[in-house]
Write a protein that holds these residues in place. Structure first.
Motif, PDB file in Angstrom:
ATOM      1  N   ILE A 190       6.003 -18.202   2.177  1.00 30.95           N
ATOM      2  CA  ILE A 190       6.341 -17.176   3.163  1.00 30.95           C
ATOM      3  C   ILE A 190       5.274 -16.092   3.224  1.00 30.95           C
ATOM      4  O   ILE A 190       5.077 -15.453   4.261  1.00 30.95           O
ATOM      5  N   ASN A 193       2.614 -17.527   5.526  1.00 32.50           N
ATOM      6  CA  ASN A 193       3.144 -17.543   6.885  1.00 32.50           C
ATOM      7  C   ASN A 193       3.144 -16.140   7.494  1.00 32.50           C
ATOM      8  O   ASN A 193       2.844 -15.961   8.681  1.00 32.50           O
ATOM      9  N   THR A 194       3.457 -15.134   6.682  1.00 37.96           N
ATOM     10  CA  THR A 194       3.470 -13.755   7.161  1.00 37.96           C
ATOM     11  C   THR A 194       2.065 -13.276   7.500  1.00 37.96           C
ATOM     12  O   THR A 194       1.865 -12.572   8.503  1.00 37.96           O
ATOM     13  N   ASP A 197       1.091 -14.815  10.783  1.00 35.37           N
ATOM     14  CA  ASP A 197       1.874 -14.304  11.917  1.00 35.37           C
ATOM     15  C   ASP A 197       2.509 -12.962  11.530  1.00 35.37           C
ATOM     16  O   ASP A 197       3.725 -12.864  11.376  1.00 35.37           O
ATOM     17  N   CYS A 204       3.467 -21.132  15.929  1.00 31.20           N
ATOM     18  CA  CYS A 204       3.422 -22.229  14.961  1.00 31.20           C
ATOM     19  C   CYS A 204       2.233 -22.028  14.034  1.00 31.20           C
ATOM     20  O   CYS A 204       1.087 -22.155  14.453  1.00 31.20           O
ATOM     21  N   THR A 205       2.512 -21.706  12.791  1.00 31.31           N
ATOM     22  CA  THR A 205       1.422 -21.446  11.842  1.00 31.31           C
ATOM     23  C   THR A 205       0.971 -22.695  11.103  1.00 31.31           C
ATOM     24  O   THR A 205      -0.024 -22.662  10.397  1.00 31.31           O
ATOM     25  N   VAL A 207       1.979 -23.905   8.445  1.00 33.13           N
ATOM     26  CA  VAL A 207       1.713 -23.486   7.083  1.00 33.13           C
ATOM     27  C   VAL A 207       1.844 -24.643   6.091  1.00 33.13           C
ATOM     28  O   VAL A 207       1.069 -24.733   5.135  1.00 33.13           O
ATOM     29  N   MET A 228       9.995 -24.533   6.427  1.00 31.63           N
ATOM     30  CA  MET A 228       8.853 -24.099   5.644  1.00 31.63           C
ATOM     31  C   MET A 228       9.078 -24.454   4.177  1.00 31.63           C
ATOM     32  O   MET A 228      10.185 -24.321   3.651  1.00 31.63           O
TER      33      MET A 228
END
Length: 438
Positions: A190, A193-194, A197, A204-205, A207, A228
């Protein structure tokens, strides 16, 4: 309990005397929902001390610290300056200022903290230090991924000792093959991902794919079903190790799980043939018509620590399957001596990159120390069929004959000499009888 639960994830504990006084005064009560939610979030653990004693250095990162457990270790300090440089390059390419990323991480700080099983002997980090650590570690991984995946201009000098065109592959190899595969050396996905984004736009990352690319792997199938992953170790295990999972069989009166299988040499003597599985995944194990099929695996210097960290995660993270532990338990049964290693190598199941067969045998005989193994329903049928195959009378006789007369060349020569002598004696007797009647 309310007060206990609030202390989870901070590394602190109330003095026991005060806690008991609060309990007596009715200030401590059980909040089962909050307590259960805390356990659901947890996914990054401290390895128990007794396991570390049994497997020294298997759980200690060598190049870079990620997360709080090894943060500040003296031998990992040289990489801290390169983390700061990674952040500078990351911000230089970004459309957002530093504060945007810190604010985004702060909004998810508690969720990130709850991922860690914070030990009592580790001093708690305040919010500022914790967020700075997550930012630096996350940017380091994102930059390492970026420069290792492109041949174009990266913004780093070619001579850069970490992110240069040649150095990046070197560091990516050592970080991903060892440090990123250690249970105590993880940051929640996470965080990545943060950072990808920060405004929470929902773009859509990729990740999960990004993590696998950093590890040199490819996403196979719909393992995550749009969700995720937890951290790099778990993503690797879910994507690259699960492969084709056999169906759970209904076996009547199955053999006890704790019953040891015969070694590979003993199985070979009983007539079992060994072949490699056609599919990837540690659970692609079958036994049919006297043929035991196992997945291919290369054994090198990092394999022992690699498997130990995955088994530790399986045993500490109760919601995870025990695929790796079940596979290692089965191989530990098969491998007793160097003869077993030689047989599995010649069958193409093992690839020995360590040198001597004795080194590989020692890995499998040592790696299970301190681990607890439970039954895997996917392998119950396989184990039961192997044991029952060896119980058949003709297979027992064959194994006895091969082990007694064919395992040693001198014994074989003596057997052949005895057979030859018997044949000559029979011929001589027949010749004598025929001569008599003539």
């Amino acid at each position: 309990m309310k007060q206990d639960t609030k202390m989870m994830g901070t590394g602190g504990e109330q003095p026991q005397t005060q806690w008991m006084l609060d309990l007596m005064n009715g200030k401590v009560t059980i909040n089962r929902e909050e307590e259960a939610e805390k356990w659901k979030q947890r996914c990054i653990y401290k390895v128990p001390g007794f396991l570390k004693e049994l497997h020294k250095e298997a759980f200690i990162p060598r190049v870079v610290s990620l997360g709080p457990f090894h943060h500040g270790s003296p031998h990992l300090q040289p990489m801290e300056q390169h983390k700061r440089r990674a952040l500078l390059h990351f911000l230089d390419r970004s459309n957002h200022p530093l504060q945007v990323y810190l604010t985004a991480l702060q909004a998810k700080e508690q969720v990130i903290r709850d991922c860690y099983e914070w030990p009592n002997d580790l001093a708690p980090l305040n919010s500022t230090k914790f967020l700075h650590m997550m930012l630096l570690d996350g940017c380091f991984l994102l930059e390492l991924h970026r420069v290792s995946q492109t041949d174009d201009e990266t913004g780093y000098a070619a001579e850069d000792p970490v992110f240069g065109s040649k150095s990046a592959l070197f560091f990516a190899h050592h970080v991903t093959d060892q440090d990123l595969m250690m249970l105590e050396n993880q940051i929640p996905v996470i965080v990545l991902n943060t950072l990808l984004d920060p405004l929470g736009t929902g773009i859509c990352t990729r990740v999960n794919e990004l993590v696998l690319e950093l590890l040199g792997e490819e996403l196979e199938g719909e393992v995550f079903k749009g969700k995720m992953g937890l951290h790099t170790l778990q993503i690797y295990m879910m994507s690259s190790l699960c492969g084709k999972v056999p169906e759970v069989e209904e076996v009547s009166d199955p053999e006890p799980y704790f019953k040891k299988l015969p070694s590979a040499t003993e199985l070979h003597e009983a007539g079992v043939k060994f072949e490699t599985s056609g599919m990837s995944g540690l659970m692609d194990i079958t036994f049919e018509h006297g043929i035991l099929r196992l997945p291919w695996i290369a054994i090198h210097g990092s394999t022992e620590g690699f498997l130990l960290n995955m088994m530790a995660f399986e045993q500490l993270h109760v919601r995870h399957s025990n695929w790796v532990s079940s596979y290692v338990s089965l191989l530990d049964d098969l491998v007793d001596t160097t003869m077993d290693i030689a047989l599995l190598v010649s069958s193409g199941i093992l690839e020995n990159r360590m040198g001597g067969d004795a080194d590989v045998a020692e890995v499998f005989n040592r790696i299970t120390k301190g681990m607890v193994f439970s039954e895997n329903p996917h392998l119950t049928g396989v184990r039961t069929r192997i044991i029952r195959y060896c119980k058949k009378r003709r297979n027992r006789w064959r194994a006895y004959f091969v082990h007694t007369y064919l395992s040693d060349p001198w014994t074989l020569i003596s057997l052949l000499a005895a057979v030859l002598l018997l044949l000559l004696t029979l011929l001589q007797t027949q010749y004598t009888v025929l001569s008599y009647y003539k």
